[in-house]
Design a protein around this motif. Structure first.
Motif, PDB file in Angstrom:
ATOM      1  N   ALA A  77      61.123  77.994  62.700  1.00 36.90           N
ATOM      2  CA  ALA A  77      60.984  78.339  61.282  1.00 36.90           C
ATOM      3  C   ALA A  77      59.585  78.013  60.772  1.00 36.90           C
ATOM      4  CB  ALA A  77      62.038  77.589  60.466  1.00 36.90           C
ATOM      5  N   GLU A  78      59.051  76.870  61.187  1.00 34.18           N
ATOM      6  CA  GLU A  78      57.700  76.466  60.769  1.00 34.18           C
ATOM      7  C   GLU A  78      56.652  77.468  61.264  1.00 34.18           C
ATOM      8  OE1 GLU A  78      54.578  72.852  61.837  1.00 34.18           O
ATOM      9  OE2 GLU A  78      56.727  72.416  61.763  1.00 34.18           O
ATOM     10  N   LEU A  79      56.791  77.897  62.507  1.00 35.72           N
ATOM     11  CA  LEU A  79      55.823  78.844  63.056  1.00 35.72           C
ATOM     12  C   LEU A  79      55.958  80.219  62.403  1.00 35.72           C
ATOM     13  CD1 LEU A  79      56.088  77.831  66.827  1.00 35.72           C
ATOM     14  CD2 LEU A  79      54.172  77.367  65.281  1.00 35.72           C
ATOM     15  N   ARG A  80      57.177  80.636  62.107  1.00 33.85           N
ATOM     16  CA  ARG A  80      57.367  81.912  61.412  1.00 33.85           C
ATOM     17  C   ARG A  80      56.760  81.865  60.011  1.00 33.85           C
ATOM     18  NH1 ARG A  80      62.603  81.315  63.511  1.00 33.85           N
ATOM     19  NH2 ARG A  80      63.431  80.892  61.407  1.00 33.85           N
ATOM     20  N   ASP A  81      56.886  80.722  59.351  1.00 26.93           N
ATOM     21  CA  ASP A  81      56.322  80.583  58.011  1.00 26.93           C
ATOM     22  C   ASP A  81      54.794  80.534  58.037  1.00 26.93           C
ATOM     23  OD1 ASP A  81      58.836  80.553  56.896  1.00 26.93           O
ATOM     24  OD2 ASP A  81      58.940  78.364  56.717  1.00 26.93           O
ATOM     25  N   THR A  82      54.241  80.022  59.131  1.00 29.01           N
ATOM     26  CA  THR A  82      52.791  79.810  59.212  1.00 29.01           C
ATOM     27  C   THR A  82      52.053  81.035  59.716  1.00 29.01           C
ATOM     28  OG1 THR A  82      53.209  77.463  59.679  1.00 29.01           O
ATOM     29  CG2 THR A  82      50.990  78.297  60.148  1.00 29.01           C
ATOM     30  N   TYR A  83      52.656  81.765  60.651  1.00 31.94           N
ATOM     31  CA  TYR A  83      51.958  82.874  61.306  1.00 31.94           C
ATOM     32  C   TYR A  83      52.752  84.165  61.120  1.00 31.94           C
ATOM     33  CZ  TYR A  83      49.920  78.763  63.481  1.00 31.94           C
ATOM     34  OH  TYR A  83      49.329  77.543  63.682  1.00 31.94           O
ATOM     35  N   ASP A  84      52.057  85.200  60.648  1.00 32.95           N
ATOM     36  CA  ASP A  84      52.753  86.473  60.455  1.00 32.95           C
ATOM     37  C   ASP A  84      52.809  87.300  61.733  1.00 32.95           C
ATOM     38  OD1 ASP A  84      50.122  87.227  60.696  1.00 32.95           O
ATOM     39  OD2 ASP A  84      49.984  88.184  58.729  1.00 32.95           O
ATOM     40  N   ARG A  85      52.163  86.798  62.797  1.00 32.76           N
ATOM     41  CA  ARG A  85      52.213  87.446  64.099  1.00 32.76           C
ATOM     42  C   ARG A  85      51.999  86.399  65.178  1.00 32.76           C
ATOM     43  NH1 ARG A  85      49.085  91.897  64.634  1.00 32.76           N
ATOM     44  NH2 ARG A  85      48.955  91.610  66.881  1.00 32.76           N
ATOM     45  N   ILE A  86      52.495  86.650  66.374  1.00 35.50           N
ATOM     46  CA  ILE A  86      52.233  85.798  67.535  1.00 35.50           C
ATOM     47  C   ILE A  86      51.944  86.730  68.694  1.00 35.50           C
ATOM     48  CG2 ILE A  86      53.201  84.150  69.191  1.00 35.50           C
ATOM     49  CD1 ILE A  86      54.894  83.025  66.888  1.00 35.50           C
ATOM     50  N   LEU A 126      61.020  85.829  68.566  1.00 42.17           N
ATOM     51  CA  LEU A 126      60.963  87.184  69.112  1.00 42.17           C
ATOM     52  C   LEU A 126      60.474  88.205  68.089  1.00 42.17           C
ATOM     53  CD1 LEU A 126      61.464  88.882  71.634  1.00 42.17           C
ATOM     54  CD2 LEU A 126      63.818  89.220  70.843  1.00 42.17           C
ATOM     55  N   ASP A 127      60.870  88.055  66.835  1.00 39.79           N
ATOM     56  CA  ASP A 127      60.433  89.011  65.818  1.00 39.79           C
ATOM     57  C   ASP A 127      58.921  88.988  65.641  1.00 39.79           C
ATOM     58  OD1 ASP A 127      62.965  89.926  65.387  1.00 39.79           O
ATOM     59  OD2 ASP A 127      63.301  88.785  63.538  1.00 39.79           O
ATOM     60  N   ARG A 128      58.315  87.799  65.734  1.00 43.57           N
ATOM     61  CA  ARG A 128      56.859  87.708  65.602  1.00 43.57           C
ATOM     62  C   ARG A 128      56.167  88.361  66.805  1.00 43.57           C
ATOM     63  NH1 ARG A 128      58.007  87.098  61.226  1.00 43.57           N
ATOM     64  NH2 ARG A 128      57.422  85.481  59.724  1.00 43.57           N
ATOM     65  N   LEU A 129      56.758  88.236  67.981  1.00 43.74           N
ATOM     66  CA  LEU A 129      56.204  88.892  69.162  1.00 43.74           C
ATOM     67  C   LEU A 129      56.328  90.407  69.042  1.00 43.74           C
ATOM     68  CD1 LEU A 129      57.698  86.473  71.828  1.00 43.74           C
ATOM     69  CD2 LEU A 129      55.254  86.812  71.415  1.00 43.74           C
ATOM     70  N   ARG A 130      57.417  90.876  68.479  1.00 39.74           N
ATOM     71  CA  ARG A 130      57.606  92.320  68.292  1.00 39.74           C
ATOM     72  C   ARG A 130      56.589  92.876  67.307  1.00 39.74           C
ATOM     73  NH1 ARG A 130      64.061  91.872  68.368  1.00 39.74           N
ATOM     74  NH2 ARG A 130      64.476  92.812  70.410  1.00 39.74           N
ATOM     75  N   ILE A 131      56.351  92.151  66.228  1.00 44.48           N
ATOM     76  CA  ILE A 131      55.370  92.584  65.235  1.00 44.48           C
ATOM     77  C   ILE A 131      53.992  92.712  65.866  1.00 44.48           C
ATOM     78  CG2 ILE A 131      54.109  91.815  63.178  1.00 44.48           C
ATOM     79  CD1 ILE A 131      56.786  90.610  62.198  1.00 44.48           C
ATOM     80  N   SER A 132      53.684  91.828  66.822  1.00 36.37           N
ATOM     81  CA  SER A 132      52.353  91.756  67.428  1.00 36.37           C
ATOM     82  C   SER A 132      52.178  92.656  68.639  1.00 36.37           C
ATOM     83  CB  SER A 132      52.065  90.308  67.849  1.00 36.37           C
ATOM     84  OG  SER A 132      52.324  89.421  66.797  1.00 36.37           O
ATOM     85  N   ALA A 133      53.250  93.304  69.086  1.00 35.60           N
ATOM     86  CA  ALA A 133      53.200  94.071  70.335  1.00 35.60           C
ATOM     87  C   ALA A 133      52.019  95.048  70.328  1.00 35.60           C
ATOM     88  CB  ALA A 133      54.506  94.819  70.538  1.00 35.60           C
ATOM     89  N   PRO A 134      51.284  95.104  71.473  1.00 38.28           N
ATOM     90  CA  PRO A 134      51.589  94.456  72.755  1.00 38.28           C
ATOM     91  C   PRO A 134      51.336  92.943  72.720  1.00 38.28           C
ATOM     92  CG  PRO A 134      49.498  95.614  72.891  1.00 38.28           C
ATOM     93  CD  PRO A 134      50.098  95.957  71.553  1.00 38.28           C
ATOM     94  N   SER A 135      52.321  92.196  73.182  1.00 36.85           N
ATOM     95  CA  SER A 135      52.268  90.740  73.166  1.00 36.85           C
ATOM     96  C   SER A 135      52.836  90.205  74.475  1.00 36.85           C
ATOM     97  CB  SER A 135      53.038  90.187  71.961  1.00 36.85           C
ATOM     98  OG  SER A 135      54.354  90.709  71.929  1.00 36.85           O
ATOM     99  N   ARG A 136      52.793  88.878  74.628  1.00 35.81           N
ATOM    100  CA  ARG A 136      53.132  88.293  75.930  1.00 35.81           C
ATOM    101  C   ARG A 136      53.924  86.999  75.793  1.00 35.81           C
ATOM    102  NH1 ARG A 136      47.381  89.035  79.268  1.00 35.81           N
ATOM    103  NH2 ARG A 136      46.691  90.894  78.124  1.00 35.81           N
ATOM    104  N   VAL A 137      54.799  86.777  76.768  1.00 30.70           N
ATOM    105  CA  VAL A 137      55.435  85.479  76.967  1.00 30.70           C
ATOM    106  C   VAL A 137      54.974  84.979  78.331  1.00 30.70           C
ATOM    107  CG1 VAL A 137      57.597  84.210  77.215  1.00 30.70           C
ATOM    108  CG2 VAL A 137      57.449  86.137  75.599  1.00 30.70           C
ATOM    109  N   VAL A 138      54.474  83.758  78.366  1.00 31.75           N
ATOM    110  CA  VAL A 138      53.961  83.153  79.596  1.00 31.75           C
ATOM    111  C   VAL A 138      54.682  81.827  79.803  1.00 31.75           C
ATOM    112  CG1 VAL A 138      51.939  82.175  80.750  1.00 31.75           C
ATOM    113  CG2 VAL A 138      51.706  84.259  79.360  1.00 31.75           C
TER     114      VAL A 138
END
Length: 290
Positions: A77-86, A126-138
Motif C-alpha cells: 500500500a505504501e509503495l502504491r501510494d508513493t509511486y504511480d508506476r513501477i 501487479l497493477d503498478r507493473l501493468r501501468i508501466s508495461a513493458p516492465s519486469r519482475v526479477v
C-alpha cells in the motif's frame, strides 16, 4: 531518464541495504533510476540514501520486515501510494534461519521471507507493473536449489528441520514461482526472470545459520576461485533489470554462463501449479491471479 530507455525509471528492490542489493541499488541509481530500497535496518537504509546524493538517480528507503504478511501488505500500500508506476520489481531479500522459527503468521521463517513475501508483494504491486508495461519482475535465486525437493506433505519442515535444506527448498520455490508467473503473464509485456548471483561468501545471508555453515562459508571466502564477488552478483542483478534482452525474454533462469535450465523439480508444471495454489492459500488470496 525515461522508462522507455534501457534502465527503468522506478525500481523497487528488496534486500537493498546490504550485500549485492546495496551495490545494485547504487549502480542502478548511477544509471539514472529511482530505486525504492526495502530493508529492515533503518540506519543502513538512511546511510545508503545519504551516500547516493551524488548519483544521477535517486535512492529512497522504505523500512519493512518481510517476515509478516501484514507488513508486506502495508508495504504494498505504501509503495502504491508513493509511486504511480513501477518499472521493475526486484525480489532480492533473503535469509537462512538457523533453527526452525515461525513467523507471527505461523509459517516457517525461511520459506515465508524467501518465497511467500515475493509472491504476495508481486500480487500487491501487479497493477503498478501493468501501468508501466513493458516492465519486469526479477528474483534472486540460487543454484543450491538443485539439491532440494518440494515435499508438499511437509513443505515447511515441520519435521527434521535443516537450515541449509530449508534454504535450498525456498530457492527452488522462488524459481518455480518465477517460471509460473512468467507463463501466467504471457502476452502482457511484463517479463519475469530469476538468476543465480554466484556463491558470495561475504554476504550476511547465512548470519543466522548453524556455526558449521558459517565456518564453511568463511573458509570458502579465502580459497581463490571458490566465491563470487558481491560486485559480480550485483552486476548479474542489474543486467536482468536493465539489459534489453530481458525486456523480451521471460521465464528464464540465468547463471554466470547465461540462461540455464533449472532443476526438473523447478521447471515441472505440476510442481509450479501446486506451489502457486499452496502459496495463495498460505497468504490468503485467490490463486487465479494474475
Amino acid at each position: 531518464m525515461t522508462a522507455s530507455e534501457d534502465t527503468p525509471r522506478i525500481v523497487v528492490l528488496t534486500g537493498g541495504t546490504s550485500g549485492i542489493g546495496r551495490i545494485a541499488a547504487s549502480d542502478l541509481a548511477a544509471q539514472g533510476a529511482t530505486v525504492a530500497v526495502i530493508g529492515r535496518d533503518r540506519t543502513r537504509g538512511e546511510t545508503l540514501v545519504a551516500d547516493a546524493t551524488a548519483l544521477d538517480g535517486d535512492i529512497r528507503f522504505h523500512q519493512a520486515d518481510l517476515a509478516t504478511q501484514a507488513t508486506v501488505r502495508s508495504l504494498g500500500a505504501e509503495l502504491r501510494d508513493t509511486y504511480d508506476r513501477i518499472d521493475a520489481l526486484v525480489h532480492n531479500a533473503g535469509l537462512s534461519s538457523r533453527n526452525r522459527t515461525e513467523t507471527e503468521d505461523g509459517l516457517e521463517l525461511t520459506f515465508a521471507v524467501n518465497q511467500l513475501a515475493p509472491y504476495l508483494l508481486t500480487y500487491e504491486l501487479l497493477d503498478r507493473l501493468r501501468i508501466s508495461a513493458p516492465s519486469r519482475v526479477v528474483v534472486t535465486a540460487s543454484d543450491i536449489h538443485r539439491r532440494a525437493t518440494l515435499d508438499f506433505d511437509d513443505l515447511q519442515f515441520t519435521n527434521d528441520y535443516d537450515s541449509l535444506q530449508a534454504y535450498a527448498r525456498s530457492k527452488l520455490a522462488t524459481i518455480a514461482f518465477t517460471l509460473e508467473l512468467a507463463d501466467r503473464l504471457d502476452n502482457t509485456e511484463i517479463t519475469a526472470n530469476c538468476f543465480h548471483p554466484g556463491f558470495v561468501p561475504s554476504t550476511n545471508l547465512f548470519r543466522d545459520s548453524p556455526i558449521w555453515t558459517r565456518i564453511m562459508i568463511r573458509a570458502a571466502a579465502i580459497i581463490p576461485g571458490i566465491g563470487t564477488t558481491p560486485q559480480e552478483g550485483a552486476r548479474r542483478l542489474c543486467k536482468l533489470v536493465t539489459a534489453p534482452e530481458f525486456g523480451e525474454q521471460t521465464g528464464t533462469y540465468v547463471t554466470g554462463n547465461g540462461p540455464t535450465s533449472p532443476s526438473k523439480a523447478a521447471a515441472d508444471p505440476e510442481n509450479r501449479e501446486r506451489l502457486w495454489r499452496t502459496s495463495a492459500d498460505l497468504v490468503g488470496i485467490e490463486s487465479d491471479w494474475p
